[in-house]
Scaffold this active site. Structure first.
Site, PDB file in Angstrom:
ATOM      1  N   LYS A   1     -62.467-106.441 -53.496  1.00 20.25           N
ATOM      2  CA  LYS A   1     -62.041-105.159 -54.059  1.00 20.25           C
ATOM      3  C   LYS A   1     -60.561-105.308 -54.398  1.00 20.25           C
ATOM      4  CE  LYS A   1     -62.177-100.210 -53.038  1.00 20.25           C
ATOM      5  NZ  LYS A   1     -60.858 -99.896 -53.523  1.00 20.25           N
TER       6      LYS A   1
ATOM      7  N   CYS B   1     -14.676-106.895 -50.559  1.00 22.25           N
ATOM      8  CA  CYS B   1     -15.356-106.700 -49.265  1.00 22.25           C
ATOM      9  C   CYS B   1     -15.987-108.021 -48.809  1.00 22.25           C
ATOM     10  CB  CYS B   1     -16.423-105.623 -49.444  1.00 22.25           C
ATOM     11  SG  CYS B   1     -17.594-105.501 -48.093  1.00 22.25           S
TER      12      CYS B   1
ATOM     13  N   CYS C   1     -15.991-103.747 -44.475  1.00 23.07           N
ATOM     14  CA  CYS C   1     -14.555-103.745 -44.784  1.00 23.07           C
ATOM     15  C   CYS C   1     -13.884-102.405 -44.509  1.00 23.07           C
ATOM     16  CB  CYS C   1     -14.337-104.137 -46.239  1.00 23.07           C
ATOM     17  SG  CYS C   1     -14.905-102.879 -47.403  1.00 23.07           S
TER      18      CYS C   1
ATOM     19  N   GLU D   1     -68.014-108.809 -54.006  1.00 21.61           N
ATOM     20  CA  GLU D   1     -66.803-109.098 -54.782  1.00 21.61           C
ATOM     21  C   GLU D   1     -65.599-108.609 -53.997  1.00 21.61           C
ATOM     22  OE1 GLU D   1     -67.094-107.112 -58.587  1.00 21.61           O
ATOM     23  OE2 GLU D   1     -69.178-107.755 -58.783  1.00 21.61           O
TER      24      GLU D   1
ATOM     25  N   CYS E   1     -20.423 -99.669 -51.384  1.00 15.55           N
ATOM     26  CA  CYS E   1     -19.027 -99.954 -51.073  1.00 15.55           C
ATOM     27  C   CYS E   1     -18.414-100.476 -52.360  1.00 15.55           C
ATOM     28  CB  CYS E   1     -18.966-101.036 -49.982  1.00 15.55           C
ATOM     29  SG  CYS E   1     -17.393-101.896 -49.924  1.00 15.55           S
TER      30      CYS E   1
ATOM     31  N   CYS F   1     -17.631 -98.474 -45.234  1.00 13.01           N
ATOM     32  CA  CYS F   1     -18.399 -99.725 -45.293  1.00 13.01           C
ATOM     33  C   CYS F   1     -18.344-100.427 -43.927  1.00 13.01           C
ATOM     34  CB  CYS F   1     -17.818-100.624 -46.374  1.00 13.01           C
ATOM     35  SG  CYS F   1     -18.475-102.299 -46.325  1.00 13.01           S
TER      36      CYS F   1
ATOM     37  N   LYS G   1     -63.813-101.445 -46.433  1.00 18.34           N
ATOM     38  CA  LYS G   1     -62.343-101.516 -46.386  1.00 18.34           C
ATOM     39  C   LYS G   1     -61.896-102.375 -45.200  1.00 18.34           C
ATOM     40  CE  LYS G   1     -60.771 -98.314 -49.424  1.00 18.34           C
ATOM     41  NZ  LYS G   1     -59.798 -97.342 -49.052  1.00 18.34           N
TER      42      LYS G   1
ATOM     43  N   TYR H   1     -65.043-106.535 -64.135  1.00 20.04           N
ATOM     44  CA  TYR H   1     -66.243-106.736 -63.312  1.00 20.04           C
ATOM     45  C   TYR H   1     -67.451-105.890 -63.690  1.00 20.04           C
ATOM     46  CZ  TYR H   1     -63.650-102.921 -61.100  1.00 20.04           C
ATOM     47  OH  TYR H   1     -62.927-101.784 -60.880  1.00 20.04           O
TER      48      TYR H   1
ATOM     49  N   ASP I   1     -56.961-104.367 -55.362  1.00 16.83           N
ATOM     50  CA  ASP I   1     -56.208-103.137 -55.123  1.00 16.83           C
ATOM     51  C   ASP I   1     -55.271-102.895 -56.303  1.00 16.83           C
ATOM     52  OD1 ASP I   1     -55.429-100.901 -53.853  1.00 16.83           O
ATOM     53  OD2 ASP I   1     -54.241-101.911 -52.311  1.00 16.83           O
TER      54      ASP I   1
HETATM   55  S1  IVH Z   1     -67.251-101.521 -58.908  1.00 18.33           S
HETATM   56  C1  IVH Z   1     -69.331 -97.520 -60.179  1.00 18.33           C
HETATM   57  N1  IVH Z   1     -65.931-103.683 -58.210  1.00 18.33           N
HETATM   58  O1  IVH Z   1     -62.328 -99.676 -56.410  1.00 18.33           O
HETATM   59  C2  IVH Z   1     -68.527 -98.417 -59.363  1.00 18.33           C
HETATM   60  N2  IVH Z   1     -64.789-101.604 -58.165  1.00 18.33           N
HETATM   61  O2  IVH Z   1     -62.758 -97.370 -54.620  1.00 18.33           O
HETATM   62  C3  IVH Z   1     -67.603 -99.216 -60.149  1.00 18.33           C
HETATM   63  N3  IVH Z   1     -62.425-101.770 -57.527  1.00 18.33           N
HETATM   64  O3  IVH Z   1     -63.136 -97.280 -58.828  1.00 18.33           O
HETATM   65  C4  IVH Z   1     -66.647 -99.937 -59.294  1.00 18.33           C
HETATM   66  N4  IVH Z   1     -62.380-103.953 -57.274  1.00 18.33           N
HETATM   67  O4  IVH Z   1     -61.291 -99.065 -59.372  1.00 18.33           O
HETATM   68  C5  IVH Z   1     -65.882-102.346 -58.364  1.00 18.33           C
HETATM   69  N5  IVH Z   1     -64.858-105.693 -57.678  1.00 18.33           N
HETATM   70  C6  IVH Z   1     -64.817-104.361 -57.844  1.00 18.33           C
HETATM   71  C7  IVH Z   1     -63.634-103.618 -57.615  1.00 18.33           C
HETATM   72  C8  IVH Z   1     -63.667-102.225 -57.787  1.00 18.33           C
HETATM   73  C9  IVH Z   1     -61.672-102.833 -57.225  1.00 18.33           C
HETATM   74  C10 IVH Z   1     -61.930-100.368 -57.556  1.00 18.33           C
HETATM   75  C11 IVH Z   1     -62.421 -99.564 -58.731  1.00 18.33           C
HETATM   76  C12 IVH Z   1     -63.203 -98.440 -58.108  1.00 18.33           C
HETATM   77  C13 IVH Z   1     -62.547 -98.337 -56.773  1.00 18.33           C
HETATM   78  C14 IVH Z   1     -63.430 -97.618 -55.796  1.00 18.33           C
END
Ligand code: IVH
Length: 668
Positions: free
Chosen positions: A113, A428, A408, A111, A423, A405, A311, A225, A115
């Site tokens: 991740k 200006c 001007c 999946e 300013c 400024c 990451k 998720y 942010d």
């Molecule tokens: S699973 C027990 N799936 O990333 C594990 N986490 O660095 C549950 N996050 O705490 C997390 N997308 O806040 C999971 N598709 C995803 C995610 C995800 C973002 C975040 C989540 C987690 C953190 C870990």
């Protein structure tokens, strides 16, 4: 040379400081990648010297202490974090570790991740109970009111399989779309406030503040998720479609893969494809698909053994600051800008980047001539992360804001509580140019063909000083500009003619009043209806409008009180501009404010749209300015608040009747 103990102590202190900035203030000063590097160094030292590990080390607990301002709530199941992988080899090692424990696995789910900010939603028999942040993993902050302003979070689930009756927790990530992030930062910049570093901090800031109306205005979104208890559904590949069926928003880009090669292909694909998404993803979460195997694998102190977060490598580049220049915005805000040696970053050449304000430059100690590391904040806006001090020219001296400024020469001021210098000369030339550019921009008059260079030339020639001059431009004036031929002149004249009939909200936006963007302009237009009404508004009237606070109301009043503003409006009208009522018009619910609470049988969006179509305004919070509260089933604290303030309450039946014949609405 520092001893190991000293280095460990220093790393812990530094990490604690950054955890505080990140979790408590939502304002980090270093990138995630830099944080990860410090963390890994500490982990390595602790692994080599386990006798030095203490329970308060940042490696031993998740997250940060919950904020005092929110009620605390213990998670029924701990909210774990994930172990990180930074390379294909790390991922491979994770797979091998897992298989050594439970034998052949043969199925993973990859999946994106997201942010954002981890959120846990609790439901009982399909009904929403509460929402909590992660906090320290065991105890989080209760943020139900704020989270419920996110329209894709269901209050009642559409479908609950029998195995999920009773109390369940559904987990996911709240995030801010990149597009909303850009808008909000633009606005903060305009208001002389510190912009957010990235969409994640902006999202966290929006959830973890006390006013749900603010959360509602931030356009947050969510992807879910995870379901607890874990074994209620057989596989993660079944959890995701089930969540969607239950009514949750689920990210569509997940994939089930059989083995390592499939995982690596997924990582490869999203490494570059992620830039096309309207949200940030900082990696990929790889999960063992089978929930029984997940249970068998279990967890170590703060992360499960059945998942890992890969990451993506950070988007950074290093370059040199050739100069620091100062830009003047349309309301006079001075913004320092780094002129950079051009460098390629995430597919585009970066030549300049904003340095935000004087405080930021001081804190990072950025000087002309410095080698700096830049990255894309929220993968969109380039930003200086840090200076490479080893590479500083010996004669580089600290930078300071000019006291006049640059456009001007007027004096500049810094108001109490603001980070920006401004300013204050409204004549200006730089401000004029910015105001005109704002006026013709897509969010205002939307007149094509007037780029910055054209506006500059018209100003220099004396044809253009403000937006009324725009409506007085002649073909001859345009033809006197070098490079403008008849065809172009005709096109520009036509574009202006097209705008001689304007909606009130468009005109108000185009005026470039401090703090007034298109949303506020829309509120003003639907409240006042005509330019005549608006131009004579008093401070009290303005502040009484729902959605307009003291600061914004004051700024508008100050603008309207200026003779030059009233002269500008007269001049615009004298050029034959006709102003129609605002887009929202004067429907039968004009001037009323509505708050919806509890569960309605119609989708909330439809109810809100119906109110707005009839000229009413919807809001997330009940105040004295609220005209009606519509209470569905299981209404929350908003109903109590309405009763306390004596605001009238309608049930759904009465509401539907009123929508059918709104003229029966009794006012006052
Ligand atoms: S699973 C027990 N799936 O990333 C594990 N986490 O660095 C549950 N996050 O705490 C997390 N997308 O806040 C999971 N598709 C995803 C995610 C995800 C973002 C975040 C989540 C987690 C953190 C870990």
């Amino acid at each position: 040379m520092a001893t190991v103990e000293e280095e460990i102590a220093a790393l812990r202190e530094e990490l604690q400081h950054h955890l505080y900035l990140y979790h408590e203030l939502d304002r980090p000063e270093i990138t995630d990648a830099e944080y990860d590097a410090l963390y890994q160094r500490l982990e390595a030292l602790e692994a080599a010297h386990p006798e030095l590990i203490t329970p308060d080390s940042p490696t031993q607990h998740v997250g940060f202490v919950p904020l005092e301002k929110f009620e605390k709530v213990a998670h029924q199941y701990p909210m774990l974090s994930l172990d990180n992988a930074f390379s294909a080899a790390d991922v491979q090692a994770f797979l091998e570790r897992a298989e050594r424990r439970v034998g052949h696995i043969g199925g993973y789910v990859c999946e994106l991740k997201i942010d954002g900010l981890a959120i846990s939603l609790t439901y009982e028999n399909g009904k929403f109970l509460r929402a909590a942040t992660r906090g320290n993993g065991l105890v989080g902050e209760l943020v139900s009111q704020n989270v419920l302003t996110i329209s894709s979070i269901p209050r009642v689930l559409q479908h609950v399989p029998s195995s999920l009756r009773g109390v369940i927790e559904v987990r996911g990530e709240v995030y801010m779309p990149k597009s909303s992030f850009m808008q909000i930062n633009e606005r903060l910049d305009e208001e002389g406030k510190q912009p957010y570093a990235n969409p994640r901090n902006a999202a966290a800031g929006a959830v973890r503040q006390l006013d749900p109306a603010v959360t509602a205005s931030r356009n947050l979104e969510v992807f879910m998720y995870h379901i607890e208890p874990v074994t209620t559904v057989g596989t993660q590949a079944a959890v995701l479609p089930l969540l969607a069926e239950m009514g949750f928003r689920v990210n569509p880009h997940w994939e089930r893969v059989e083995e390592g090669a499939g995982i690596l292909a997924y990582l490869d694909q999203w490494q570059s494809a992620r830039h096309e998404l309207d949200y940030d993803t900082d990696g990929v979460v790889i999960k063992v698909d089978d929930k029984r195997l997940q249970e068998e694998l279990g967890a170590v102190s703060h992360s499960p053994r059945w998942a890992i977060a890969y990451k993506f490598p950070p988007l950074e580049a290093s370059t040199r600051v050739e100069n620091i220049t100062v830009q003047v915005g349309r309301i006079g805000t001075l913004t320092p800008v780094a002129e950079l040696e051009p460098v390629l970053l995430a597919g585009s050449t970066i030549r300049r980047c904003t340095l935000h304000n004087e405080d930021d430059i001081r804190r990072k100690d950025i000087r002309i001539g410095d080698r700096v590391v830049i990255h894309k904040a929220g993968d969109v806006i380039p930003e200086v992360v840090r200076v490479v001090l080893d590479d500083r020219p010996p004669d580089a001296s600290p930078w300071s804001m000019p006291d006049t400024c640059p456009s001007c020469g007027s004096h500049v001021i810094r108001e109490a509580g603001e980070v920006a210098w401004r300013c204050i000369n409204s004549a200006c030339p730089a401000q004029q140019r910015e105001r005109l550019q704002h006026a013709v921009s897509r969010s205002a008059l939307n007149i094509e063909g007037f780029g910055p260079a054209m506006i500059e030339r018209l100003i220099v020639k004396g044809f253009l000083a403000n937006i009324s001059d725009l409506f007085g431009l002649t073909r001859e004036a345009l033809l006197s500009i070098p490079g403008v031929k008849e065809k172009l002149a005709d096109k520009l004249i036509r574009a202006i003619e097209d705008r001689r009939e304007l909606d009130l909200d468009v005109l108000i936006t185009a005026l470039g009043i401090r703090h007034v963007g298109s949303t506020t302009a829309g509120l003003l237009a639907s409240h006042f209806g005509t330019l005549e009404q608006f131009r004579h508004a008093t401070r009290e009237e303005l502040i009484a409008i729902d959605g307009i606070g003291e600061v914004v109301g004051n700024a508008i009043a100050v603008w309207l009180e200026e003779d030059s503003s009233q002269r500008l409006l007269d001049a615009i009208l004298s050029h034959g501009v006709r102003v129609a009522a605002g887009r929202t018009g004067e429907g039968p619910l004009h001037g009323t404010t509505w708050v919806l609470t509890g569960t309605l049988s119609m989708p909330r969006h439809d109810a809100e749209a119906a109110i707005q179509r009839l000229g009413g305004h919807t809001s997330a919070t009940v105040s004295r300015k609220t005209t009606y509260v519509v209470a569905g089933t299981s209404p929350g604290s908003k109903l109590a608040q309405a009763e306390r303030l004596g605001v009238r309450v309608l049930d759904e039946t009465a509401f539907v009747q009123l929508l059918a014949s709104p003229e029966q609405l009794s006012r006052g």
